[in-house]
Motif scaffolding. Structure first.
Motif, mmCIF file in Angstrom:
data_model
loop_
_atom_site.group_PDB
_atom_site.id
_atom_site.type_symbol
_atom_site.label_atom_id
_atom_site.label_comp_id
_atom_site.label_asym_id
_atom_site.label_seq_id
_atom_site.Cartn_x
_atom_site.Cartn_y
_atom_site.Cartn_z
ATOM 1 N N GLU A 135 0.815 -1.219 0.000
ATOM 2 C CA GLU A 135 0.000 0.000 0.000
ATOM 3 C C GLU A 135 0.849 1.269 0.000
ATOM 4 O O GLU A 135 0.322 2.374 0.152
ATOM 5 N N GLY A 136 2.173 1.121 -0.141
ATOM 6 C CA GLY A 136 3.047 2.274 -0.239
ATOM 7 C C GLY A 136 3.541 2.803 1.090
ATOM 8 O O GLY A 136 4.131 3.885 1.148
ATOM 9 N N TRP B 185 7.445 0.193 -3.214
ATOM 10 C CA TRP B 185 7.714 -0.477 -1.938
ATOM 11 C C TRP B 185 9.205 -0.560 -1.624
ATOM 12 O O TRP B 185 9.589 -0.814 -0.487
ATOM 13 N N ARG B 186 10.051 -0.318 -2.624
ATOM 14 C CA ARG B 186 11.496 -0.337 -2.410
ATOM 15 C C ARG B 186 12.030 0.985 -1.860
ATOM 16 O O ARG B 186 13.230 1.100 -1.592
ATOM 17 N N HIS B 187 11.157 1.968 -1.684
ATOM 18 C CA HIS B 187 11.607 3.304 -1.296
ATOM 19 C C HIS B 187 10.856 3.802 -0.062
ATOM 20 O O HIS B 187 9.742 3.366 0.217
ATOM 21 N N THR B 188 11.471 4.739 0.633
ATOM 22 C CA THR B 188 10.845 5.342 1.801
ATOM 23 C C THR B 188 11.134 6.834 1.825
ATOM 24 O O THR B 188 12.135 7.295 1.258
ATOM 25 N N GLN B 189 10.262 7.599 2.450
ATOM 26 C CA GLN B 189 10.412 9.042 2.497
ATOM 27 C C GLN B 189 11.770 9.430 3.080
ATOM 28 O O GLN B 189 12.192 8.867 4.087
ATOM 29 N N GLY B 190 12.419 10.400 2.433
ATOM 30 C CA GLY B 190 13.714 10.859 2.889
ATOM 31 C C GLY B 190 14.884 10.112 2.293
ATOM 32 O O GLY B 190 16.040 10.517 2.469
ATOM 33 N N GLN B 191 14.616 9.028 1.577
ATOM 34 C CA GLN B 191 15.693 8.211 1.003
ATOM 35 C C GLN B 191 16.454 8.993 -0.064
ATOM 36 O O GLN B 191 15.869 9.665 -0.907
ATOM 37 N N ARG B 192 17.769 8.861 -0.052
ATOM 38 C CA ARG B 192 18.613 9.460 -1.082
ATOM 39 C C ARG B 192 19.339 8.396 -1.896
ATOM 40 O O ARG B 192 19.334 8.442 -3.124
ATOM 41 N N ARG B 193 19.967 7.461 -1.211
ATOM 42 C CA ARG B 193 20.775 6.446 -1.898
ATOM 43 C C ARG B 193 19.886 5.469 -2.667
ATOM 44 O O ARG B 193 18.782 5.137 -2.245
ATOM 45 N N GLY B 194 20.399 5.006 -3.777
ATOM 46 C CA GLY B 194 19.732 3.940 -4.513
ATOM 47 C C GLY B 194 18.640 4.379 -5.458
ATOM 48 O O GLY B 194 17.953 3.528 -6.034
ATOM 49 N N LEU B 195 18.434 5.679 -5.650
ATOM 50 C CA LEU B 195 17.382 6.127 -6.554
ATOM 51 C C LEU B 195 17.777 5.910 -8.019
ATOM 52 O O LEU B 195 16.920 5.650 -8.867
ATOM 53 N N GLY B 196 19.053 6.049 -8.331
ATOM 54 C CA GLY B 196 19.507 5.849 -9.703
ATOM 55 C C GLY B 196 18.949 6.869 -10.678
ATOM 56 O O GLY B 196 18.718 6.545 -11.849
ATOM 57 N N ILE B 197 18.743 8.093 -10.208
ATOM 58 C CA ILE B 197 18.196 9.149 -11.060
ATOM 59 C C ILE B 197 19.217 10.274 -11.170
ATOM 60 O O ILE B 197 19.438 11.023 -10.203
ATOM 61 N N PRO B 198 19.889 10.416 -12.313
ATOM 62 C CA PRO B 198 20.851 11.515 -12.468
ATOM 63 C C PRO B 198 20.118 12.851 -12.544
ATOM 64 O O PRO B 198 19.122 12.999 -13.252
ATOM 65 N N TRP B 199 20.612 13.831 -11.754
ATOM 66 C CA TRP B 199 19.963 15.146 -11.735
ATOM 67 C C TRP B 199 21.011 16.190 -11.371
ATOM 68 O O TRP B 199 22.106 15.856 -10.900
ATOM 69 N N GLN B 200 20.671 17.439 -11.551
ATOM 70 C CA GLN B 200 21.634 18.518 -11.325
ATOM 71 C C GLN B 200 22.004 18.683 -9.857
ATOM 72 O O GLN B 200 23.016 19.305 -9.524
ATOM 73 N N GLU B 201 21.195 18.149 -8.968
ATOM 74 C CA GLU B 201 21.525 18.099 -7.543
ATOM 75 C C GLU B 201 20.909 16.849 -6.947
ATOM 76 O O GLU B 201 20.088 16.181 -7.580
ATOM 77 N N ALA B 202 21.340 16.507 -5.736
ATOM 78 C CA ALA B 202 20.864 15.272 -5.106
ATOM 79 C C ALA B 202 19.354 15.285 -4.939
ATOM 80 O O ALA B 202 18.760 16.304 -4.565
ATOM 81 N N LEU B 203 18.734 14.145 -5.234
ATOM 82 C CA LEU B 203 17.297 13.992 -5.085
ATOM 83 C C LEU B 203 16.967 13.050 -3.930
ATOM 84 O O LEU B 203 17.710 12.111 -3.640
ATOM 85 N N TYR B 204 15.837 13.316 -3.296
ATOM 86 C CA TYR B 204 15.359 12.523 -2.166
ATOM 87 C C TYR B 204 13.908 12.119 -2.429
ATOM 88 O O TYR B 204 13.185 12.802 -3.164
#
Length: 346
Positions: free
Chosen positions: A82-83, A227-246
């Motif tokens: 359920e997320g 389900w593999r992610h949680t609020q506030g997570q930074r590591r493991g997103l695998g999304i290149p962007w101009q600054e860190a994403l959470y």
């Protein structure tokens, strides 16, 4: 008064047992098998039975694994689908340890249940007997007990209330005792190697991939399952962007992961359901201390009870609270006033 002591096989519950024996109480030791039958059952039972025999304390082993599956493990899996990011330990305490197990020891003729939790039960003025943080703040477990009904806690004893964790093994060694199940328990007892992703995929097909978006709707990548992610997570997103994403949020209906920058992480409040009140809200101080993660310092907040839910307005920004985790409410002296399961940040 007969006291049942819940013994896991570890050092904390063994010390709780021996401290109560030294005080001269009539005791029984009870071990609840929460996990499915395995060779570990026999190992734990034999070790605990031998220790209890040496202490002259009757020992009982109870098969509670079906109740544990129904009340803790299945809701854990469902929460991830359920997320949510569920907190199974906080749910196990009211549903199993101070629920099913407490009922079972009462049927065995016990008046009280004692455990090895690092918390206190103390008289606190007009509140009566209340749950209070343990003396050892590095091991305080009141956060995980904040969903347990106060009437159940008032039937419980916590012999380690004044004990420091670092002293436990030395105290046991001085009495010639060794825990039959050595080592610290893992983070989630039913998840092998603390790998919740492998555990969940082993139980069936989990929700699949979808888009990752910024809060303005810009698609910046994909996720491999909310389900593999949680609020506030930074590591493991695998999304290149101009600054860190959470991870900011999850849109379960659209299967979209909402991501953003660190500046977007701060939250000014949250709503919690499944509320457990240890004292009526109208008796709480105007400013309470709320803790939304175990490894977090409680911070000041205003709170209202609206339609059975707690609405928190933080006096200073919090890291975004995680739906499925617990919001534990304290007064400034560490008395637990209640708790609830976080539904959404504000």
């Amino acid at each position: 008064m007969k006291i049942a002591v819940a013994v896991s096989g570890g050092m904390d519950s063994l010390l709780a047992l021996t401290l109560l024996k030294e005080q001269g109480h009539e005791l029984i030791a009870v071990h609840g098998h929460f996990l499915p039958p395995s060779p570990a059952w026999e190992t734990a039972e034999q070790g605990l039975a031998a220790v209890c025999e040496s202490l002259g304390i009757p020992f009982h082993a109870l098969d509670l694994h079906e109740e544990f599956e129904k009340r803790v493990v299945a809701p854990f899996e469902r929460g991830y689908r359920e997320g949510l990011t569920p907190n199974p330990c906080a749910l196990c305490n009211p549903r199993m340890k101070f629920g099913v197990l407490l009922d079972a020891v009462q049927e065995l003729g016990s008046d009280r249940l004692a455990t090895g939790h690092y918390v206190r039960i103390e008289e606190r003025g007009d509140f009566g007997r209340m749950l209070v943080r343990g003396v050892d703040r590095t091991k305080d477990q009141s956060y995980f007990l904040s969903l347990v009904p106060i009437d159940s806690l008032r039937l419980s004893l916590f012999p380690l209330a004044e004990t420091l964790k670092k002293d436990v093994l030395a105290i046991l060694a001085a009495q010639g005792l060794t825990p039959p199940v050595p080592g610290e328990s893992q983070e989630i007892c039913f998840v092998p190697n603390d790998d919740y992703q492998a555990f969940l995929t082993g139980r069936g097909v989990m929700p699949g991939s979808g888009p990752a978006e910024l809060s303005d709707g810009t698609v910046v990548g994909t996720h491999q399952g909310l389900w593999r992610h949680t609020q506030g997570q930074r590591r493991g997103l695998g999304i290149p962007w101009q600054e860190a994403l959470y991870v900011l949020d999850k849109d379960v209906a659209r299967n979209v992961l909402i991501v953003g920058t660190k500046s977007e992480l701060a939250s000014n409040g949250c709503v919690a359901g499944q509320v457990n009140l240890m004292a009526a809200v109208d008796t709480w101080p105007d400013v309470v201390m709320v803790q939304t993660r175990y490894r977090q310092q409680a911070k000041p907040s205003h709170v209202r009870l609206v339609d059975g839910k707690l609405h928190f307005a933080f006096l200073e920004p919090h890291t975004r609270p995680t739906p499925g985790q617990v919001a534990a409410v304290y007064d400034e002296n560490g008395v637990v006033l209640g708790g609830g399961v976080i539904e959404k940040p504000l």
